[in-house]
Every structure is written in C-alpha cells, then in structure tokens.
Write a protein that holds these residues in place. Structure first.
Motif, PDB file in Angstrom:
ATOM      1  N   ASP A 241       0.850  -1.192   0.000  1.00 36.25           N
ATOM      2  CA  ASP A 241       0.000   0.000   0.000  1.00 36.25           C
ATOM      3  C   ASP A 241       0.889   1.246   0.000  1.00 36.25           C
ATOM      4  O   ASP A 241       1.813   1.350   0.815  1.00 36.25           O
ATOM      5  N   PRO A 242       0.640   2.213  -0.877  1.00 39.15           N
ATOM      6  CA  PRO A 242       1.527   3.384  -0.959  1.00 39.15           C
ATOM      7  C   PRO A 242       1.533   4.248   0.291  1.00 39.15           C
ATOM      8  O   PRO A 242       2.441   5.072   0.458  1.00 39.15           O
ATOM      9  N   HIS A 243       0.562   4.056   1.191  1.00 38.34           N
ATOM     10  CA  HIS A 243       0.513   4.903   2.381  1.00 38.34           C
ATOM     11  C   HIS A 243       0.876   4.162   3.670  1.00 38.34           C
ATOM     12  O   HIS A 243       0.672   4.692   4.761  1.00 38.34           O
ATOM     13  N   ASN A 244       1.445   2.976   3.539  1.00 44.78           N
ATOM     14  CA  ASN A 244       1.953   2.304   4.748  1.00 44.78           C
ATOM     15  C   ASN A 244       3.063   3.118   5.403  1.00 44.78           C
ATOM     16  O   ASN A 244       3.218   3.097   6.623  1.00 44.78           O
ATOM     17  N   ASP A 245       3.847   3.823   4.595  1.00 42.85           N
ATOM     18  CA  ASP A 245       4.994   4.560   5.131  1.00 42.85           C
ATOM     19  C   ASP A 245       4.667   5.992   5.539  1.00 42.85           C
ATOM     20  O   ASP A 245       5.477   6.640   6.215  1.00 42.85           O
ATOM     21  N   ASP A 246       3.495   6.502   5.138  1.00 41.67           N
ATOM     22  CA  ASP A 246       3.145   7.875   5.517  1.00 41.67           C
ATOM     23  C   ASP A 246       1.680   7.984   5.925  1.00 41.67           C
ATOM     24  O   ASP A 246       1.000   8.966   5.616  1.00 41.67           O
ATOM     25  N   ASP A 247       1.206   6.982   6.638  1.00 37.65           N
ATOM     26  CA  ASP A 247      -0.160   6.964   7.164  1.00 37.65           C
ATOM     27  C   ASP A 247      -0.455   8.251   7.932  1.00 37.65           C
ATOM     28  O   ASP A 247       0.301   8.638   8.813  1.00 37.65           O
ATOM     29  N   ILE A 248      -1.556   8.917   7.599  1.00 36.76           N
ATOM     30  CA  ILE A 248      -1.904  10.166   8.276  1.00 36.76           C
ATOM     31  C   ILE A 248      -2.083   9.955   9.777  1.00 36.76           C
ATOM     32  O   ILE A 248      -1.850  10.868  10.580  1.00 36.76           O
ATOM     33  N   ALA A 249      -2.443   8.721  10.196  1.00 35.79           N
ATOM     34  CA  ALA A 249      -2.643   8.433  11.619  1.00 35.79           C
ATOM     35  C   ALA A 249      -1.412   7.844  12.294  1.00 35.79           C
ATOM     36  O   ALA A 249      -1.457   7.530  13.488  1.00 35.79           O
ATOM     37  N   SER A 250      -0.325   7.661  11.561  1.00 31.15           N
ATOM     38  CA  SER A 250       0.944   7.140  12.113  1.00 31.15           C
ATOM     39  C   SER A 250       0.733   5.838  12.895  1.00 31.15           C
ATOM     40  O   SER A 250       1.335   5.634  13.944  1.00 31.15           O
ATOM     41  N   ALA A 251      -0.099   4.950  12.377  1.00 30.04           N
ATOM     42  CA  ALA A 251      -0.478   3.755  13.132  1.00 30.04           C
ATOM     43  C   ALA A 251       0.126   2.458  12.602  1.00 30.04           C
ATOM     44  O   ALA A 251      -0.051   1.403  13.214  1.00 30.04           O
ATOM     45  N   VAL A 252       0.843   2.500  11.487  1.00 29.64           N
ATOM     46  CA  VAL A 252       1.386   1.271  10.893  1.00 29.64           C
ATOM     47  C   VAL A 252       2.660   0.855  11.623  1.00 29.64           C
ATOM     48  O   VAL A 252       3.528   1.683  11.891  1.00 29.64           O
ATOM     49  N   LYS A 253       2.747  -0.434  11.952  1.00 24.42           N
ATOM     50  CA  LYS A 253       3.955  -1.020  12.545  1.00 24.42           C
ATOM     51  C   LYS A 253       4.337  -2.248  11.717  1.00 24.42           C
ATOM     52  O   LYS A 253       3.458  -2.931  11.175  1.00 24.42           O
ATOM     53  N   PRO A 254       5.635  -2.567  11.616  1.00 26.35           N
ATOM     54  CA  PRO A 254       6.037  -3.726  10.810  1.00 26.35           C
ATOM     55  C   PRO A 254       5.329  -5.010  11.221  1.00 26.35           C
ATOM     56  O   PRO A 254       5.007  -5.858  10.373  1.00 26.35           O
ATOM     57  N   GLU A 255       5.085  -5.174  12.519  1.00 26.81           N
ATOM     58  CA  GLU A 255       4.465  -6.407  13.018  1.00 26.81           C
ATOM     59  C   GLU A 255       3.002  -6.551  12.591  1.00 26.81           C
ATOM     60  O   GLU A 255       2.409  -7.622  12.736  1.00 26.81           O
ATOM     61  N   LEU A 256       2.434  -5.478  12.076  1.00 20.41           N
ATOM     62  CA  LEU A 256       1.018  -5.484  11.726  1.00 20.41           C
ATOM     63  C   LEU A 256       0.774  -5.690  10.228  1.00 20.41           C
ATOM     64  O   LEU A 256      -0.368  -5.658   9.782  1.00 20.41           O
ATOM     65  N   LEU A 257       1.848  -5.931   9.472  1.00 18.99           N
ATOM     66  CA  LEU A 257       1.694  -6.170   8.035  1.00 18.99           C
ATOM     67  C   LEU A 257       1.318  -7.630   7.781  1.00 18.99           C
ATOM     68  O   LEU A 257       1.932  -8.555   8.330  1.00 18.99           O
ATOM     69  N   LEU A 258       0.333  -7.835   6.942  1.00 18.67           N
ATOM     70  CA  LEU A 258      -0.161  -9.172   6.634  1.00 18.67           C
ATOM     71  C   LEU A 258       0.646  -9.813   5.499  1.00 18.67           C
ATOM     72  O   LEU A 258       1.258  -9.126   4.685  1.00 18.67           O
ATOM     73  N   ASP A 259       0.619 -11.124   5.450  1.00 21.32           N
ATOM     74  CA  ASP A 259       1.213 -11.889   4.355  1.00 21.32           C
ATOM     75  C   ASP A 259       0.055 -12.381   3.485  1.00 21.32           C
ATOM     76  O   ASP A 259      -0.580 -13.386   3.790  1.00 21.32           O
TER      77      ASP A 259
END
Length: 280
Positions: A241-259
């Motif tokens: 997803d192009p906004h995983n790295d600049d999420d407006i809510a700053s809520a993405v963590k590496p451990e939360l990425l799905l396979d």
C-alpha cells in the motif's frame, strides 16, 4: 453511494458513539492526575508559542480553527488521527504478546456474534476482492485460548464504514467471531480499500494548510479478547500500500503487516495471522 459522506455527518456519528460508549470513564480520573496532565500540556503549548514567537494573527487562526473543530463535531477524528497512536504505544508498551494499534473513531460494540468459521455481513454482490482471514488465538505460553472473541470491522471497497456513512446496512462488514476449542477462527470478508479521512471540515483545513495528505492505508480493525487476558486492539495492513509509510494516523507497525496470498479456494486472497494475548 447516492449521498455524500461529509465530515460533519461522520463527526457527529463518531461523537455520539464516543459519548455513549466511553465518555463516562473520564469521571474516574483522579483530580491530581488531571491537574498534572493539564498543566504539562499547557506548558508545552506555552513553550511552543515562545520558541516560535507566535503572533496574534496565528493565535487567532488557531482559536478559530479549534472552535470550528467543535462545531464540526470532529474532535474524535482529530484526536484519533493525530494523538491516539502515542497513547496506544504507552498503554501497551509492556506487553509480551502481539503489538496493537489504534482503535480509531469507527468501532461499534455489540456486533452480531458468529461461530469459529463465519462470513461477515455483506450486501448482495458486495464489491471488492474476497478475503479469508484466519488464525489462532493463544496465550503467551502457547496455550490455545478456547472461545476467544475476535471482533472485526472494516471499510468497504470504497473506503466507507457502516453506521458512519449513508445507505450501508447497519452491520455491514462488522462481526464478532468466537474461536473454537483450539483458538482457531476463519472469517470471510472482502479486502478493504485505502481511504481519505473526511477533508471538507476542520481537519481537512488543517491538512490543506499544512500541505499534508489525508490518506490511511487499507486495513482491518480487530479487538481480540479472552477471559483472564488483556484485550488486544489492532489494525492490520496490506503490503504494497503506498501509504503504509506515511499513514496520516501514524499507526502502521512492521508487526502489523499481513502476508497476503492467493486463496486456496481460488477465490480471492487469504491471510493467516495469529494473536498472542498477555495475561491480565
């Protein structure tokens, strides 16, 4: 969707939901705690004003904007987008189990309950790519948590949430699934879409004035609970997803990425994601 989703409409729904579900908890905060936190927040504001020599025009612009946030009913949106991720980090920093994430403003309690293998409520011919979300709920020591509850809610393929946007059935893409004796669950749904937070209100004016974007990456919301264990609130994200790295809510963590993989059934995609809960 025949009616437009507006910041005012979404904000009013989020405000009503917060007042009915969570506002009462504030009454239990000790006065000395309120005193300390309020003084330190105000001190930080004062330091910012001095550091940057804020003018009266800038102060009045801020004052007008704060008034408009309240009039638009956007305080839940503002706080959940720009503040909650830090509260969540602090509140869950000592956990050994899964990492969590913010709840956001669109959670609704008491969703319909289903057994371990279920399909979330959907409209006929619900648009989007079918998605099987499956996994196991365990304790930190590896013990399967029989009967654990997996609450799940999400935006649809257009980025809209039921009960916060018009013309969507009440419980669309919302449900609570009870895991089996081994803590296993399977949930059939659709893959959500990225979306912009509402931009026609005060939060949108801040975004425009600061030159930010309003996008959240596609995500699934979950609350996972079991007796004797801490409830986990999480958002899970999709690689690429192009906004995983600049999420407006700053809520993405590496451990939360799905396979994400093609579904064994040949219909859409599937993901496996296990939850490990800390003892309460």
């Amino acid at each position: 969707m025949s009616e437009t989703v507006t910041a005012a409409g979404s904000g009013a729904s989020a405000t009503d939901r917060f007042q009915s579900d969570k506002a009462a908890a504030a009454a239990d905060t000790p006065p000395e705690r309120v005193d300390m936190l309020a003084r330190e927040v105000l001190d930080a504001v004062h330091q910012t004003i001095r550091k940057h020599e804020v003018t009266y025009d800038e102060y009045n612009a801020l004052k007008a904007w704060l008034i408009n946030v309240g009039q638009d009913g956007e305080w839940p949106l503002f706080l959940d987008v720009w503040v909650e991720h830090v509260v969540e980090d602090v509140a869950t920093s000592g956990r050994e189990g899964n990492k969590g994430s913010i709840e956001g403003p669109y959670y609704v309690p008491d969703a319909p309950e289903y057994q371990a293998e279920a399909t979330l409520p959907m409209r006929e011919n619900e648009p989007g790519t079918p998605l099987l979300f499956q996994g196991q709920v365990r304790a930190v020591d590896g013990t399967p948590l029989s009967g654990a509850k997996v609450e799940m809610w999400q935006a649809d393929d257009e980025g809209y949430y039921s009960q916060f946007a018009p013309n969507i059935p009440e419980w669309n893409l919302r449900g609570a699934v009870v895991a089996d004796e081994q803590g296993n669950f399977k949930i059939n749904t659709i893959q959500p879409a990225p979306y912009q937070i509402p931009t026609d209100g005060s939060c949108g004016k801040l975004i425009a004035a600061a030159g930010w974007h309003a996008w959240r990456p596609a995500h699934l919301h979950l609350k996972v609970s079991a007796p004797g264990h801490q409830k986990l609130t999480a958002q899970l994200y999709f690689p690429g997803d192009p906004h995983n790295d600049d999420d407006i809510a700053s809520a993405v963590k590496p451990e939360l990425l799905l396979d994400v993989r093609p579904a064994d059934s040949g219909n859409g995609n599937q993901v496996t994601y296990d939850f490990v809960l800390d003892a309460s």
